[in-house]
Scaffold this active site. Structure first.
Site, PDB file in Angstrom:
ATOM      1  N   TYR A 146       0.928  -1.182  -0.155  1.00 27.31           N
ATOM      2  CA  TYR A 146      -0.022  -0.025  -0.218  1.00 27.31           C
ATOM      3  C   TYR A 146       0.715   1.293   0.516  1.00 27.31           C
ATOM      4  O   TYR A 146       2.307   1.177   0.611  1.00 27.31           O
ATOM      5  CB  TYR A 146      -0.973   0.127   1.109  1.00 27.31           C
ATOM      6  CG  TYR A 146      -1.913  -0.719   0.993  1.00 27.31           C
ATOM      7  CD1 TYR A 146      -1.740  -2.517   1.385  1.00 27.31           C
ATOM      8  CD2 TYR A 146      -3.106  -0.070   1.062  1.00 27.31           C
ATOM      9  CE1 TYR A 146      -2.807  -3.240   1.575  1.00 27.31           C
ATOM     10  CE2 TYR A 146      -4.270  -1.656   0.768  1.00 27.31           C
ATOM     11  CZ  TYR A 146      -4.055  -2.913   1.206  1.00 27.31           C
ATOM     12  OH  TYR A 146      -5.102  -4.130   1.308  1.00 27.31           O
ATOM     13  N   GLU A 147       0.396   2.286  -0.395  1.00 22.80           N
ATOM     14  CA  GLU A 147       1.192   3.515  -0.842  1.00 22.80           C
ATOM     15  C   GLU A 147       1.788   3.962   0.487  1.00 22.80           C
ATOM     16  O   GLU A 147       2.426   5.135   0.564  1.00 22.80           O
ATOM     17  CB  GLU A 147       1.309   4.464  -1.797  1.00 22.80           C
ATOM     18  CG  GLU A 147      -0.947   5.087  -1.626  1.00 22.80           C
ATOM     19  CD  GLU A 147      -1.444   5.675  -2.484  1.00 22.80           C
ATOM     20  OE1 GLU A 147      -0.729   5.676  -3.807  1.00 22.80           O
ATOM     21  OE2 GLU A 147      -2.394   6.462  -2.597  1.00 22.80           O
ATOM     22  N   SER A 148       0.896   3.987   1.410  1.00 20.02           N
ATOM     23  CA  SER A 148       2.281   4.231   2.953  1.00 20.02           C
ATOM     24  C   SER A 148       2.744   3.847   3.081  1.00 20.02           C
ATOM     25  O   SER A 148       3.611   4.127   4.523  1.00 20.02           O
ATOM     26  CB  SER A 148      -0.008   4.634   3.284  1.00 20.02           C
ATOM     27  OG  SER A 148       0.211   2.548   4.083  1.00 20.02           O
TER      28      SER A 148
END
Lengths: 264, 284
Positions: free
Chosen positions: A52-54
């Site tokens: 996930y881009e987090s």
């Protein structure tokens, strides 16, 4: 299980999940893509790497995250890196095989708009924007797209190119110097679509159980092309359905009745 | 060297109307308390920077504190669109803010360039994407070695960056754990920085590779337990998803929004945040 035992959304999520391989490294968007990716992990692809881009790499959430940065994603990840590292080393570095995206608006060549409806400076609707999608679309090995069909979402001409699919079709990606494959699969609540090898226009290759050509056309804003050897999507297995419903029940309980939404 | 002070003092000393300010946090550790203090102090005309403006930027925009927004994704994560931002962009209420829109990759690289003291960031991005046509701050450079054309954006150099973190030691060294986002870069890119923390400890008790901002790289530290609510602080309290969901209705109507802001921000203090996370502590 008979053909009436599942919803079209369940069919979409499960059909999309089947596209991921155990060896894939997948950049996940929230909402429909997130559900599909986690069903893949919980069924046929237990070792799929979800990112996930987090900054969470190799995450295995027990419930679907409400946002791309939920603590659950970090708790269950192999590692969590900074956002600059995520975009520089892992995405731009070419280490992600699949980007799994949703879309507010999409055209027949897999170009996606999540920026504005209407004019950019005087928008009719201001959407959230691209987030990571502009570079996910060009840096991941290939792109899978999943969305519910509607004439509002599947349009002849998108209002804004947030992320580039196959542009005007043909070799448009290559002409721009983009070396990745771009959109290679779209799964909707009615059908499975793949780009034509030459024109790159998305073509229906498989209809979900009980769905007709007319139903697909009724919810699509362009004239739909169907493959000569049109197939029927295998209906969900008992294990796939149970896994999806258990995941949705756990998610609903965890988020106090909240719904999962879209995020790039 | 980091100075310990109250949040009202830190905001008054470090944030001025007209500044470029970043209140960074990538879903995790979003500095809500600091932004609320800025609203209470009547700071105006801000250029706000953040990769993922969400509820607290919706509040700043709705209160008329913002002139310009530099961002890459504006939404209420998992819930929907930002209604106060939309009202500003679509209808000009309370004022029409200027938009400078990027992708996440561009923003992350621009912060890193700011932290590194470089004038711009180069990266492989925006190919075929239309943002480059509407944002004059997206340009391109040619690699002097390979001839490859790359995207270029100016470094982000805020006047002040606000972040929230788990803890600081008594020397002012700050520890950030969990999803670390782009906060370290935001602080190092800024001229001044204000860090709210859950607590002050004798020993950070961190492992050697932890994300630590040394005290000499930080301007001010303020103890504000719960200062990230309804965002979360990993290890301290969980994300208050119900509040994010509730925001959608509150922000839908201008009067409801203004009434909520009066009760929960204008007539509140930094200390009120501690009460807001009491019921979330066990779930962390």
């Amino acid at each position: 299980m008979s053909g009436t035992d599942f919803t079209s959304t369940e069919m979409m999520t499960i059909a999309a999940s089947r596209a991921l391989k155990n060896t894939d490294v997948c950049f996940v968007g929230i909402g429909a893509p997130s559900a599909a990716c986690n069903i893949a992990r919980l069924t046929h692809a237990p070792d799929v790497t979800l990112i996930y881009e987090s900054g969470t790499i190799g995450t295995a959430p027990n419930v679907l995250p409400l946002s791309i940065g939920d603590g659950e994603l970090c708790d269950t990840a192999v590692t969590t890196v900074s956002v600059p590292e995520m975009f520089r080393y892992w995405l731009q570095g070419g280490r992600v095989t699949v980007g799994f995206l949703g879309a507010a608006q999409i055209d027949r060549f897999g170009n996606i708009n999540t920026t504005v409806i209407g004019d950019y400076d005087q928008p009719k609707t201001r959407l959230p924007g691209g987030g990571g999608a502009p570079e996910i679309a060009s840096s991941c090995g290939e792109i899978f797209i999943t969305l519910k069909q509607s004439r509002r979402a599947m349009v002849d001409k998108i209002d804004f190119f947030t992320s580039f699919g196959h542009g005007e079709g043909g070799d448009h990606r290559e002409r721009l110097g983009i070396t990745t494959k771009g959109p290679t699969l779209m799964v909707t609540d009615l059908a499975v679509w793949k780009p034509d090898p030459v024109t790159r226009e998305f073509t229906v290759v498989s209809l979900h159980p009980g769905v007709t050509r007319e139903m697909v056309q009724a919810e699509c804003g362009w004239t739909v092309r169907f493959a000569d050897a049109l197939e029927e999507t295998p209906e969900p297995t008992g294990i796939e359905l149970t896994t999806l419903r258990d995941l949705n029940a756990r998610t609903k309980a965890a988020h106090s009745g909240g719904k999962t939404g879209e995020a790039a | 060297m980091a100075q310990f002070m109250t949040l009202p003092e830190a905001v008054a000393q470090n944030l001025k109307s007209g500044d470029m300010a970043a209140f960074e946090g990538f879903t995790h550790l979003i500095p809500h308390a600091s932004a609320h203090e800025a609203i209470r102090q009547g700071i105006k005309d801000l250029t706000l920077v953040r990769m993922t403006p969400d509820v607290v930027y919706d509040q700043l925009i709705g209160m008329g504190a913002v002139r310009k927004l530099i961002f890459s994704y504006a939404g209420n994560p998992g819930v929907g669109l930002l209604r106060r931002l939309r009202d500003s962009v679509e209808n000009g209420w309370p004022n029409r803010i200027e938009i400078e829109e990027h992708s996440h990759a561009a923003m992350a690289n621009a912060y890193e360039a700011g932290a590194a003291g470089l004038p711009f960031a180069a990266f492989r991005g925006y190919k075929g994407a239309e943002l480059a046509g509407v944002n004059p701050n997206i340009k391109s450079v040619t690699c002097p070695f390979t001839g490859e054309e790359l995207a270029a954006v100016p470094a982000i150099r805020p006047d002040v960056s606000f972040i929230h973190a788990q803890k600081a030691d008594r020397k002012g060294n700050v520890l950030i754990e969990g999803i670390v986002g782009v906060q370290k870069e935001a602080v190092l890119a800024a001229k001044r920085s204000v860090v709210t923390v859950e607590e002050i400890v004798d020993d950070l008790d961190s492992h050697p590779n932890a994300c630590v901002l040394p005290g000499w790289a930080v301007t001010a530290i303020c103890v504000v337990p719960g200062g990230a609510h309804p965002s979360y602080a990993h290890g301290y309290y969980s994300r208050d998803n119900a509040t994010y969901i509730a925001w959608d209705k509150i922000a839908a109507d201008r009067d409801t929004f203004l009434a909520w802001m009066k009760d929960n921000v204008l007539d509140a203090t930094p200390e009120d945040f501690a009460d807001r996370i009491k019921h979330l502590r066990s779930a962390a």
